[in-house]
Design an enzyme around this catalytic site. Structure first.
Site, PDB file in Angstrom:
ATOM      1  N   SER A 183      14.951  22.066 -15.107  1.00 36.39           N
ATOM      2  CA  SER A 183      13.645  22.708 -15.567  1.00 36.39           C
ATOM      3  C   SER A 183      14.081  24.188 -15.931  1.00 36.39           C
ATOM      4  O   SER A 183      14.939  24.600 -15.566  1.00 36.39           O
ATOM      5  CB  SER A 183      12.851  23.105 -14.486  1.00 36.39           C
TER       6      SER A 183
ATOM      7  N   LYS B  19      15.622  21.892 -10.057  1.00 34.51           N
ATOM      8  CA  LYS B  19      15.019  20.806 -10.638  1.00 34.51           C
ATOM      9  C   LYS B  19      16.000  19.644 -11.308  1.00 34.51           C
ATOM     10  O   LYS B  19      16.825  20.170 -12.064  1.00 34.51           O
ATOM     11  CB  LYS B  19      13.956  20.851 -11.348  1.00 34.51           C
TER      12      LYS B  19
ATOM     13  N   GLU C  66       9.876   8.671 -16.812  1.00 35.71           N
ATOM     14  CA  GLU C  66       8.780   9.136 -16.996  1.00 35.71           C
ATOM     15  C   GLU C  66       8.113   8.901 -18.333  1.00 35.71           C
ATOM     16  O   GLU C  66       7.154   8.562 -18.642  1.00 35.71           O
ATOM     17  CB  GLU C  66       8.644  10.706 -16.680  1.00 35.71           C
TER      18      GLU C  66
ATOM     19  N   HIS D 128       0.843  -1.252   0.208  1.00 37.32           N
ATOM     20  CA  HIS D 128       0.214   0.053   0.032  1.00 37.32           C
ATOM     21  C   HIS D 128       0.835   1.303   0.132  1.00 37.32           C
ATOM     22  O   HIS D 128       0.484   2.337   0.225  1.00 37.32           O
ATOM     23  CB  HIS D 128      -0.992  -0.108   1.364  1.00 37.32           C
TER      24      HIS D 128
END
Ligand code: ARG
Length: 465
Positions: free
Chosen positions: A286, A292, A299, A165
């Site tokens: 970024s 970043k 991704e 979980h």
């Protein structure tokens, strides 16, 4: 009666019965050459085998066979050298190659299509294409597994929180976690191997749909092309695309595994988890937030999974309402199939390079494992060994955890007296049980996370290769 020589058609291959040329939109709409050019080498391979078979059964003379095979090899050279001119007017790869062949070798070239149809020809081409790519993909899967195993070997004693979980559950070896992906990839590879068996079946000889009146020798063609079996029903041979669906289905399952992995890489590389450092080579920055470092590559693999699922849906839907046998609908199978091969292959390639570039932050993983009472089950098991029924032990430990939350301590940080006040049977040996190593080492059976079991899993994998 119309003068046969005075007809207004665009396509020489099938224009005989047409009185009018196609509507101006139809040629480009119906052409597949813009994508099926990728099948050229397989189309030529199939044609060479077909010519040899026609010669063996006496349909082509030795001389015609030689002229045709030389011509086909010349076409292949032109294609490989980028001097071949593809024409949309010639619709597809089969007619582009045949037209060029006829230009090169004249009358003999016109005989190649004897006893065959583009229907069994395309079915053969895509089976050869899938077969070749299955081989490459299987090699890539093994390379990725080896990348995991190499990282696992360095991390057998690295402890991380195992989750259920996405809540801390029990301490596990990081290598054990990595080996879970090796296990998934083994099944993925088995699915490809299985798909290979059914793909490696020869449709050629089915002709348009019913077979051919020439005395063809399909066994010989199969042998020349390295097919293990022959499609046993001509209608099925030209219309079956199961192998493509099966491949895309296997690819979808594999992409699902890669996507899960990437999801974990993304989580682990976040400041909040901070379990790993992805090398700069696989991240991007970024344009606005200077701090970043984004795990774009992971991704994108997660994102590309959806393309492959889409391709599977396309192929299933493409086939679901087709009456037997061949229908032009089937032309729509190429792009999803090609895209599946390309997507899966590039994702594997990138991961093979990225996995070794993962920096493992063992201290952070360890500290994180100390949070969330990951050894609570060990305390319950300890009490069971002292004679408590598991349900009662579970309850006692639940109360212990509630107390720990109140005083903001881990179970292992409680004094022996406090633990004994929770249950009298607890003794000093409990602290070994409550340690992360104690917990991990205790799961010492086939498939468990104890380091010697993880090592055994690695050895098993290696011995199976
Ligand atoms: N381009 C076609 C395909 O991809 C080749 C077979 C065409 N056959 C035909 N009878 N029109 O399926």
């Amino acid at each position: 009666m119309t003068n046969p020589s005075n007809k207004n058609t665009t396509n020489q291959s099938w224009g005989g019965r047409f009185k009018q040329s196609n509507h101006e939109l139809v040629q480009a709409f119906g052409a597949s050459i813009n994508f099926d050019y990728r099948l050229a080498q397989y189309d030529i391979e199939g044609s060479i085998a077909h010519a040899m078979m026609l010669n063996k059964v006496g349909v082509l003379t030795d001389e015609e066979k030689i002229i045709i095979i030389d011509g086909l090899n010349q076409v292949l050279t032109e294609i490989n050298n980028n001097t071949f001119t593809y024409s949309v007017a010639l619709e597809d790869i089969h007619m582009n190659i045949e037209a060029r062949l006829i230009k090169i070798c004249g009358e003999a070239g016109k005989k190649l299509h004897t006893g065959r149809s583009r229907n069994d020809q395309i079915a053969t081409d895509i089976r050869l294409f899938v077969r070749a790519n299955l081989k490459t993909l299987m090699t890539q899967v093994l390379e990725l597994q080896n990348a995991f195993v190499t990282l696992a070997k360095d991390n057998i004693n690295t402890i991380m929180p195992g989750f259920t979980h996405l809540q801390a559950a029990q301490p596990v070896s990081f290598a054990h976690h990595l080996m879970a992906y090796v296990a998934m990839l083994t099944r993925d590879k088995e699915r490809l191997e299985d798909c290979y068996k059914r793909t490696n079946t020869l449709p050629l000889g089915a002709a348009a749909l019913a077979g051919t009146s020439y005395p063809i020798d399909r066994e010989y063609t199969a042998q020349l092309l390295g097919f293990d079996r022959i499609c046993q029903n001509s209608l099925d041979a030209v219309s079956d695309r199961d192998f493509a669906i099966e491949f895309t289905s296997s690819a979808s399952i594999m992409m699902m595994h890669l996507s899960r992995l990437c999801e974990e890489i993304i989580l682990w590389s976040s400041a909040q988890f901070n379990f790993i450092e992805l090398s700069d080579g696989f991240c991007t920055g970024s344009s606005i937030m200077p701090q970043k470092k984004n795990p774009d590559v992971a991704e994108l693999i997660r994102g590309k999974t959806s393309r492959v699922y889409g391709n599977l849906t396309t192929l299933l839907t493409l086939m679901k309402s087709q009456p037997l046998a061949y229908n032009k609908d089937n032309q729509e199978d190429k792009e999803p199939l090609f895209d599946t091969v390309d997507t899966l292959s590039v994702c594997l390639e990138v991961l093979i390079a990225m996995i070794p570039a993962i920096g493992v932050k063992a201290d952070v993983m360890r500290k994180s494992t100390l949070l969330g009472f990951t050894t609570a089950t060990d305390l319950a098991d300890y009490l069971v060994k002292k004679g408590l029924p598991f349900r009662d032990a579970h309850h006692v430990v639940g109360q212990t955890v509630a107390y720990c939350i109140e005083v903001d301590l881990d179970i292992a940080q409680l004094s022996l007296e406090t633990l004994q006040s929770l249950h009298a049977s607890i003794e000093n040996d409990v602290f070994e049980v409550l340690s992360l190593e104690g917990s991990m080492n205790a799961r010492d059976h086939l498939g468990g996370t104890a380091p010697n079991q993880v090592l055994a899993a690695i050895r098993r994998f290696e011995s199976e290769q």
